[in-house]
Design a protein around this motif. Structure first.
Motif, PDB file in Angstrom:
ATOM      1  N   GLU A   1       0.854  -1.179   0.000  1.00  0.00           N
ATOM      2  CA  GLU A   1       0.000   0.000   0.000  1.00  0.00           C
ATOM      3  C   GLU A   1       0.892   1.231   0.000  1.00  0.00           C
ATOM      4  O   GLU A   1       1.669   1.458   0.936  1.00  0.00           O
ATOM      5  N   LEU A   2       0.819   2.012  -1.074  1.00  0.00           N
ATOM      6  CA  LEU A   2       1.698   3.165  -1.233  1.00  0.00           C
ATOM      7  C   LEU A   2       1.196   4.381  -0.476  1.00  0.00           C
ATOM      8  O   LEU A   2       1.957   5.245  -0.081  1.00  0.00           O
ATOM      9  N   ASP A   3      -0.110   4.466  -0.293  1.00  0.00           N
ATOM     10  CA  ASP A   3      -0.724   5.579   0.418  1.00  0.00           C
ATOM     11  C   ASP A   3      -1.926   5.022   1.152  1.00  0.00           C
ATOM     12  O   ASP A   3      -2.188   3.822   1.099  1.00  0.00           O
ATOM     13  N   ASP A   4      -2.678   5.885   1.818  1.00  0.00           N
ATOM     14  CA  ASP A   4      -3.814   5.408   2.598  1.00  0.00           C
ATOM     15  C   ASP A   4      -4.819   4.641   1.758  1.00  0.00           C
ATOM     16  O   ASP A   4      -5.508   3.768   2.258  1.00  0.00           O
ATOM     17  N   ASN A   5      -4.933   4.946   0.481  1.00  0.00           N
ATOM     18  CA  ASN A   5      -5.940   4.265  -0.334  1.00  0.00           C
ATOM     19  C   ASN A   5      -5.442   3.993  -1.741  1.00  0.00           C
ATOM     20  O   ASN A   5      -6.195   4.116  -2.710  1.00  0.00           O
ATOM     21  N   TYR A   6      -4.181   3.633  -1.888  1.00  0.00           N
ATOM     22  CA  TYR A   6      -3.647   3.286  -3.196  1.00  0.00           C
ATOM     23  C   TYR A   6      -2.625   2.177  -3.009  1.00  0.00           C
ATOM     24  O   TYR A   6      -1.763   2.247  -2.127  1.00  0.00           O
ATOM     25  N   ALA A   7      -2.718   1.136  -3.826  1.00  0.00           N
ATOM     26  CA  ALA A   7      -1.851  -0.029  -3.631  1.00  0.00           C
ATOM     27  C   ALA A   7      -1.410  -0.607  -4.966  1.00  0.00           C
ATOM     28  O   ALA A   7      -2.027  -0.377  -6.008  1.00  0.00           O
ATOM     29  N   ILE A   8      -0.314  -1.373  -4.910  1.00  0.00           N
ATOM     30  CA  ILE A   8       0.109  -2.178  -6.038  1.00  0.00           C
ATOM     31  C   ILE A   8       0.220  -3.619  -5.540  1.00  0.00           C
ATOM     32  O   ILE A   8       0.484  -3.853  -4.358  1.00  0.00           O
ATOM     33  N   ALA A   9      -0.020  -4.569  -6.425  1.00  0.00           N
ATOM     34  CA  ALA A   9       0.016  -5.974  -6.031  1.00  0.00           C
ATOM     35  C   ALA A   9       0.530  -6.823  -7.177  1.00  0.00           C
ATOM     36  O   ALA A   9       0.416  -6.448  -8.350  1.00  0.00           O
ATOM     37  N   LYS A  10       1.088  -7.977  -6.828  1.00  0.00           N
ATOM     38  CA  LYS A  10       1.568  -8.930  -7.826  1.00  0.00           C
ATOM     39  C   LYS A  10       0.771 -10.217  -7.693  1.00  0.00           C
ATOM     40  O   LYS A  10       0.562 -10.707  -6.583  1.00  0.00           O
ATOM     41  N   LEU A  11       0.334 -10.768  -8.814  1.00  0.00           N
ATOM     42  CA  LEU A  11      -0.418 -12.016  -8.812  1.00  0.00           C
ATOM     43  C   LEU A  11      -0.282 -12.713 -10.155  1.00  0.00           C
ATOM     44  O   LEU A  11       0.216 -12.130 -11.125  1.00  0.00           O
ATOM     45  N   ARG A  12      -0.726 -13.961 -10.224  1.00  0.00           N
ATOM     46  CA  ARG A  12      -0.750 -14.691 -11.484  1.00  0.00           C
ATOM     47  C   ARG A  12      -1.861 -14.141 -12.365  1.00  0.00           C
ATOM     48  O   ARG A  12      -2.928 -13.796 -11.872  1.00  0.00           O
ATOM     49  N   ALA A  13      -1.603 -14.059 -13.643  1.00  0.00           N
ATOM     50  CA  ALA A  13      -2.613 -13.541 -14.570  1.00  0.00           C
ATOM     51  C   ALA A  13      -3.861 -14.426 -14.531  1.00  0.00           C
ATOM     52  O   ALA A  13      -3.774 -15.629 -14.779  1.00  0.00           O
TER      53      ALA A  13
ATOM     54  N   ALA B   1     -10.938  -4.248 -20.686  1.00  0.00           N
ATOM     55  CA  ALA B   1     -11.645  -3.151 -19.999  1.00  0.00           C
ATOM     56  C   ALA B   1     -11.491  -3.226 -18.490  1.00  0.00           C
ATOM     57  O   ALA B   1     -12.432  -2.979 -17.733  1.00  0.00           O
ATOM     58  N   LEU B   2     -10.285  -3.570 -18.051  1.00  0.00           N
ATOM     59  CA  LEU B   2     -10.064  -3.718 -16.612  1.00  0.00           C
ATOM     60  C   LEU B   2     -10.257  -2.405 -15.854  1.00  0.00           C
ATOM     61  O   LEU B   2     -10.760  -2.396 -14.730  1.00  0.00           O
ATOM     62  N   ARG B   3      -9.857  -1.306 -16.467  1.00  0.00           N
ATOM     63  CA  ARG B   3      -9.958  -0.026 -15.771  1.00  0.00           C
ATOM     64  C   ARG B   3     -11.413   0.372 -15.559  1.00  0.00           C
ATOM     65  O   ARG B   3     -11.794   0.831 -14.465  1.00  0.00           O
ATOM     66  N   SER B   4     -12.247   0.182 -16.558  1.00  0.00           N
ATOM     67  CA  SER B   4     -13.648   0.569 -16.420  1.00  0.00           C
ATOM     68  C   SER B   4     -14.442  -0.447 -15.598  1.00  0.00           C
ATOM     69  O   SER B   4     -15.359  -0.086 -14.866  1.00  0.00           O
ATOM     70  N   ARG B   5     -14.073  -1.729 -15.692  1.00  0.00           N
ATOM     71  CA  ARG B   5     -14.815  -2.774 -14.988  1.00  0.00           C
ATOM     72  C   ARG B   5     -14.380  -2.928 -13.532  1.00  0.00           C
ATOM     73  O   ARG B   5     -15.211  -3.130 -12.645  1.00  0.00           O
ATOM     74  N   TYR B   6     -13.089  -2.821 -13.307  1.00  0.00           N
ATOM     75  CA  TYR B   6     -12.579  -3.089 -11.958  1.00  0.00           C
ATOM     76  C   TYR B   6     -11.840  -1.910 -11.322  1.00  0.00           C
ATOM     77  O   TYR B   6     -11.509  -1.961 -10.131  1.00  0.00           O
ATOM     78  N   GLY B   7     -11.546  -0.880 -12.100  1.00  0.00           N
ATOM     79  CA  GLY B   7     -10.858   0.278 -11.538  1.00  0.00           C
ATOM     80  C   GLY B   7      -9.388   0.039 -11.264  1.00  0.00           C
ATOM     81  O   GLY B   7      -8.773   0.741 -10.453  1.00  0.00           O
ATOM     82  N   ILE B   8      -8.799  -0.976 -11.932  1.00  0.00           N
ATOM     83  CA  ILE B   8      -7.373  -1.242 -11.728  1.00  0.00           C
ATOM     84  C   ILE B   8      -6.653  -1.193 -13.075  1.00  0.00           C
ATOM     85  O   ILE B   8      -7.277  -1.300 -14.137  1.00  0.00           O
TER      86      ILE B   8
ATOM     87  N   VAL C   1       1.599  -7.134 -12.448  1.00  0.00           N
ATOM     88  CA  VAL C   1       1.571  -6.146 -11.375  1.00  0.00           C
ATOM     89  C   VAL C   1       0.414  -5.217 -11.647  1.00  0.00           C
ATOM     90  O   VAL C   1       0.319  -4.640 -12.738  1.00  0.00           O
ATOM     91  N   ILE C   2      -0.495  -5.104 -10.685  1.00  0.00           N
ATOM     92  CA  ILE C   2      -1.662  -4.248 -10.857  1.00  0.00           C
ATOM     93  C   ILE C   2      -1.587  -3.084  -9.872  1.00  0.00           C
ATOM     94  O   ILE C   2      -0.932  -3.175  -8.830  1.00  0.00           O
ATOM     95  N   ALA C   3      -2.262  -2.000 -10.218  1.00  0.00           N
ATOM     96  CA  ALA C   3      -2.271  -0.816  -9.365  1.00  0.00           C
ATOM     97  C   ALA C   3      -3.659  -0.202  -9.371  1.00  0.00           C
ATOM     98  O   ALA C   3      -4.394  -0.290 -10.359  1.00  0.00           O
TER      99      ALA C   3
ATOM    100  N   VAL D   1      -8.175  -3.012  -5.807  1.00  0.00           N
ATOM    101  CA  VAL D   1      -7.174  -4.077  -5.940  1.00  0.00           C
ATOM    102  C   VAL D   1      -7.649  -5.321  -5.197  1.00  0.00           C
ATOM    103  O   VAL D   1      -7.561  -6.447  -5.696  1.00  0.00           O
ATOM    104  N   GLU D   2      -8.160  -5.124  -3.986  1.00  0.00           N
ATOM    105  CA  GLU D   2      -8.644  -6.239  -3.189  1.00  0.00           C
ATOM    106  C   GLU D   2      -9.838  -6.920  -3.862  1.00  0.00           C
ATOM    107  O   GLU D   2      -9.934  -8.150  -3.893  1.00  0.00           O
ATOM    108  N   SER D   3     -10.753  -6.115  -4.393  1.00  0.00           N
ATOM    109  CA  SER D   3     -11.945  -6.669  -5.048  1.00  0.00           C
ATOM    110  C   SER D   3     -11.562  -7.465  -6.297  1.00  0.00           C
ATOM    111  O   SER D   3     -12.108  -8.545  -6.547  1.00  0.00           O
TER     112      SER D   3
END
Length: 224
Positions: A146-158, A171-178, A206-208, A214-216
């Motif tokens: 978590e880089l700030d109070d409400n912003y994070a980056i994470a690593k996971l399998r595609a 459409a990940l940005r519009s569907r999930y906001g990441i 790596v997602i941000a 990110v959690e959702s």
């Protein structure tokens, strides 16, 4: 103890688990480090591993001035044994006009006090480590920061649901906001993800985005 390297070095106060690990890592990275602690046993323990270790009272402005603390641009107060000693040592560094002071906080209240007296960065090692492990325990995330109070980056399998087609089609940005900011093929290196990047099952990404997004994403599609 003042050194010609002080301006580009780091002064570390406190040689507990956090402070000693920090000092040792900084030294391994090639930085000039001066470590200070009032505990004789800790100073003796680390004198063979760190180039410059001093037994001194970091809550005394006179002592710290004699050590050349005012010549350092960066300092970290890693005292974890008491809030009073931490605040006093931090205040000394601020009074000596050290440009960038980082201080370890034991509690949120401790952190607020440090912020009020003018610390540049307040660090919560135990809290941050606990939050990171909590996210990793889901089994979907390989790493989380978590880089700030409400912003994070994470690593996971595609996730399978976004593999086999260009990222712009998901459409990940519009569907999930990441946003997927990087991708890595097995055995390869991480590269910047672009609109035309096509992921395969087994790739690392790596997602941000906002922490809740990110959690959702990890919960909804990251395990697919």
């Amino acid at each position: 103890m003042a050194s010609r390297h002080s301006e580009d070095g780091v002064l570390v106060i406190g040689l507990g688990r956090f402070g000693s690990t920090l000092a040792e890592t900084l030294q391994e990275l090639g930085h000039h480090v001066v470590a200070v602690d009032s505990n004789h046993d800790l100073v003796q323990r680390w004198s063979g591993k760190l180039t410059h270790v001093v037994e001194a009272d970091a809550t005394s402005e006179e002592v710290m001035r004699q050590l050349g603390a005012h010549e350092f641009r960066q300092a970290v107060v890693a005292i974890g044994t008491g809030i009073e000693a931490s605040v006093l040592a931090t205040g000394v560094l601020l009074d000596l006009s050290v440009a960038e002071v980082w201080s370890k906080a034991i509690t949120r209240e401790h952190g607020r006090i440090l912020e009020r007296i003018g610390v540049n960065h307040v660090v919560y090692p135990e809290r941050d480590a606990g939050e990171r492990v909590a996210h990793l325990l889901t089994g979907r995330l390989i790493d989380f920061l978590e880089l700030d109070d409400n912003y994070a980056i994470a690593k996971l399998r595609a996730p399978r649901g976004i593999c086999g087609r260009a990222l712009e089609k998901t459409a990940l940005r519009s569907r999930y906001g990441i946003t997927i900011v990087g991708a890595k093929k097995p055995g390869g290196e991480f590269t910047h993800a672009e609109a035309g990047t096509v992921l395969d099952v087994g790739d690392l990404v790596v997602i941000a985005g906002r922490t809740d997004r990110v959690e959702s994403f990890a919960a909804e599609i990251g395990g697919s």
